[in-house]
Design a protein around this motif. Structure first.
Motif, PDB file in Angstrom:
ATOM      1  N   LEU A  22       1.229  -1.045  -0.246  1.00 46.30           N
ATOM      2  CA  LEU A  22       0.123  -0.367  -0.469  1.00 46.30           C
ATOM      3  C   LEU A  22       0.970   0.970   0.258  1.00 46.30           C
ATOM      4  N   LEU A  23       2.283   1.145   0.594  1.00 48.24           N
ATOM      5  CA  LEU A  23       2.990   2.381   1.003  1.00 48.24           C
ATOM      6  C   LEU A  23       3.209   2.708   0.030  1.00 48.24           C
ATOM      7  N   GLU A  24       3.969   1.689  -1.270  1.00 46.32           N
ATOM      8  CA  GLU A  24       4.640   1.182  -2.254  1.00 46.32           C
ATOM      9  C   GLU A  24       3.358   2.217  -3.359  1.00 46.32           C
ATOM     10  N   LEU A  25       2.118   1.530  -3.651  1.00 49.12           N
ATOM     11  CA  LEU A  25       0.712   2.069  -3.991  1.00 49.12           C
ATOM     12  C   LEU A  25       0.716   3.783  -4.056  1.00 49.12           C
ATOM     13  N   TYR A  26       0.370   3.956  -2.563  1.00 52.03           N
ATOM     14  CA  TYR A  26       0.145   5.359  -2.726  1.00 52.03           C
ATOM     15  C   TYR A  26       0.806   6.189  -2.064  1.00 52.03           C
ATOM     16  N   GLU A  27       2.661   6.011  -1.796  1.00 52.68           N
ATOM     17  CA  GLU A  27       3.282   6.695  -1.631  1.00 52.68           C
ATOM     18  C   GLU A  27       3.267   7.797  -2.704  1.00 52.68           C
ATOM     19  N   PRO A  28       4.432   7.228  -3.923  1.00 49.65           N
ATOM     20  CA  PRO A  28       4.348   8.250  -4.975  1.00 49.65           C
ATOM     21  C   PRO A  28       3.166   9.366  -4.800  1.00 49.65           C
ATOM     22  N   PRO A  29       2.112   8.891  -5.353  1.00 46.45           N
ATOM     23  CA  PRO A  29       1.030  10.455  -5.815  1.00 46.45           C
ATOM     24  C   PRO A  29       0.772  11.085  -4.260  1.00 46.45           C
ATOM     25  N   LEU A  30       1.121  10.113  -3.174  1.00 45.37           N
ATOM     26  CA  LEU A  30       0.617  11.461  -2.276  1.00 45.37           C
ATOM     27  C   LEU A  30       2.110  12.058  -1.865  1.00 45.37           C
ATOM     28  N   THR A  31       3.264  11.973  -2.242  1.00 45.67           N
ATOM     29  CA  THR A  31       4.350  12.644  -2.288  1.00 45.67           C
ATOM     30  C   THR A  31       4.135  14.268  -3.313  1.00 45.67           C
ATOM     31  N   THR A  32       3.744  13.702  -5.108  1.00 43.02           N
ATOM     32  CA  THR A  32       3.593  14.038  -5.906  1.00 43.02           C
ATOM     33  C   THR A  32       2.347  15.266  -5.107  1.00 43.02           C
ATOM     34  N   ILE A  33       1.279  15.001  -4.569  1.00 38.73           N
ATOM     35  CA  ILE A  33       0.421  15.496  -3.233  1.00 38.73           C
ATOM     36  C   ILE A  33       0.854  16.660  -2.997  1.00 38.73           C
ATOM     37  N   ASN A  34       1.165  16.671  -2.311  1.00 44.29           N
ATOM     38  CA  ASN A  34       2.390  17.427  -1.234  1.00 44.29           C
ATOM     39  C   ASN A  34       2.918  18.311  -1.226  1.00 44.29           C
ATOM     40  N   THR A  35       4.062  18.034  -2.819  1.00 43.90           N
ATOM     41  CA  THR A  35       4.627  18.714  -3.724  1.00 43.90           C
ATOM     42  C   THR A  35       3.306  19.855  -4.376  1.00 43.90           C
ATOM     43  N   HIS A  36       2.488  19.063  -4.771  1.00 44.82           N
ATOM     44  CA  HIS A  36       1.859  20.350  -5.395  1.00 44.82           C
ATOM     45  C   HIS A  36       1.322  21.161  -4.601  1.00 44.82           C
ATOM     46  N   LEU A  37       0.853  20.851  -3.579  1.00 48.45           N
ATOM     47  CA  LEU A  37      -0.064  21.242  -2.141  1.00 48.45           C
ATOM     48  C   LEU A  37       1.242  22.776  -1.996  1.00 48.45           C
ATOM     49  N   LYS A  38       2.485  22.192  -1.548  1.00 51.99           N
ATOM     50  CA  LYS A  38       3.086  23.300  -1.027  1.00 51.99           C
ATOM     51  C   LYS A  38       3.763  24.499  -2.366  1.00 51.99           C
ATOM     52  N   GLU A  39       3.270  23.991  -3.869  1.00 50.48           N
ATOM     53  CA  GLU A  39       3.600  25.018  -4.671  1.00 50.48           C
ATOM     54  C   GLU A  39       2.344  25.434  -4.749  1.00 50.48           C
ATOM     55  N   LEU A  40       1.064  25.247  -4.820  1.00 45.77           N
ATOM     56  CA  LEU A  40       0.228  25.880  -4.986  1.00 45.77           C
ATOM     57  C   LEU A  40      -0.234  27.454  -3.307  1.00 45.77           C
ATOM     58  N   THR A  41       0.330  26.481  -2.283  1.00 47.56           N
ATOM     59  CA  THR A  41       0.462  27.373  -1.129  1.00 47.56           C
ATOM     60  C   THR A  41       1.291  28.877  -1.949  1.00 47.56           C
ATOM     61  N   GLU A  42       2.303  28.677  -1.997  1.00 45.55           N
ATOM     62  CA  GLU A  42       3.331  29.236  -2.405  1.00 45.55           C
ATOM     63  C   GLU A  42       2.801  30.150  -3.463  1.00 45.55           C
ATOM     64  N   LYS A  43       2.560  29.993  -4.105  1.00 47.92           N
ATOM     65  CA  LYS A  43       1.660  31.225  -5.387  1.00 47.92           C
ATOM     66  C   LYS A  43      -0.028  31.764  -4.561  1.00 47.92           C
ATOM     67  N   GLN A  44      -0.392  30.855  -3.600  1.00 50.89           N
ATOM     68  CA  GLN A  44      -1.332  31.630  -3.182  1.00 50.89           C
ATOM     69  C   GLN A  44      -0.365  32.468  -2.627  1.00 50.89           C
ATOM     70  N   GLU A  45       0.522  32.367  -1.849  1.00 49.25           N
ATOM     71  CA  GLU A  45       0.621  33.711  -0.929  1.00 49.25           C
ATOM     72  C   GLU A  45       1.380  34.666  -1.974  1.00 49.25           C
ATOM     73  N   ALA A  46       1.410  34.680  -3.178  1.00 43.81           N
ATOM     74  CA  ALA A  46       2.308  35.558  -3.334  1.00 43.81           C
ATOM     75  C   ALA A  46       1.591  36.425  -4.215  1.00 43.81           C
ATOM     76  N   VAL A  47       0.379  35.538  -4.327  1.00 45.46           N
ATOM     77  CA  VAL A  47      -0.661  36.382  -5.428  1.00 45.46           C
ATOM     78  C   VAL A  47      -1.450  36.784  -3.936  1.00 45.46           C
ATOM     79  N   HIS A  48      -1.846  36.558  -2.641  1.00 44.64           N
ATOM     80  CA  HIS A  48      -2.422  37.506  -2.082  1.00 44.64           C
ATOM     81  C   HIS A  48      -0.941  38.904  -1.373  1.00 44.64           C
ATOM     82  N   SER A  49      -0.260  38.424  -1.837  1.00 43.89           N
ATOM     83  CA  SER A  49       0.826  39.845  -1.440  1.00 43.89           C
ATOM     84  C   SER A  49       0.354  40.031  -2.718  1.00 43.89           C
ATOM     85  N   MET A  50       0.306  40.357  -3.660  1.00 41.38           N
ATOM     86  CA  MET A  50       0.279  41.287  -4.291  1.00 41.38           C
ATOM     87  C   MET A  50      -1.182  42.114  -5.007  1.00 41.38           C
ATOM     88  N   ILE A  51      -2.201  40.943  -4.087  1.00 39.60           N
ATOM     89  CA  ILE A  51      -3.429  42.040  -4.471  1.00 39.60           C
ATOM     90  C   ILE A  51      -3.224  42.683  -2.762  1.00 39.60           C
TER      91      ILE A  51
END
Length: 126
Positions: A22-51
């Motif tokens: 299960l870990l081998e099956l779900y860990e890569p997508p979860l890691t990818t999702i975690n990375t995407h969430l970090k990127e989105l959070t950073e972008k959201q903070e940048a947009v919030h700062s710009m606004i």
């Protein structure tokens, strides 16, 4: 009791293998999702700062517009004040002129009255 222990060990191995699978099956997508969430959070903070920055700029522009309106009012009121001052100076000059004229008319009336009184008090000998 001995028969349950090997089964428990087999069950434990099976559970470990299933967990590993299960870990081998779900860990890569979860890691990818975690990375995407970090990127989105950073972008959201940048947009919030710009606004926030743009909102501050708009508030400054509005304040500048209000200041410009106040300065325009000052200029208009100064023009009105100058016009009133000019009118008051003209009225003052007219009043002085009329006072001088009234004094001259009064003096002339006194002279005329005095000359009329003098001519009436003279005997008509001529």
């Amino acid at each position: 009791m001995e028969s349950t222990t090997p089964t428990n060990e087999e069950d434990a191995k099976t559970v470990k293998l299933l967990a590993k699978g299960l870990l081998e099956l779900y860990e890569p997508p979860l890691t990818t999702i975690n990375t995407h969430l970090k990127e989105l959070t950073e972008k959201q903070e940048a947009v919030h700062s710009m606004i926030t920055s743009e909102r501050q700029k708009m508030e400054n522009i509005q304040n500048d517009a209000m200041l410009d309106a106040l300065l325009a009012d000052i200029a208009t009121n100064r023009e009105r004040l100058m016009a009133l001052s000019s009118s008051m100076m003209q009225i003052h000059k007219r009043v002085q002129s009329l006072q001088t004229r009234a004094a001259n008319v009064e003096k002339a009336a006194k002279n005329r009255a005095a000359s009329t009184a003098a001519s009436q008090s003279k005997p008509a000998s001529s």
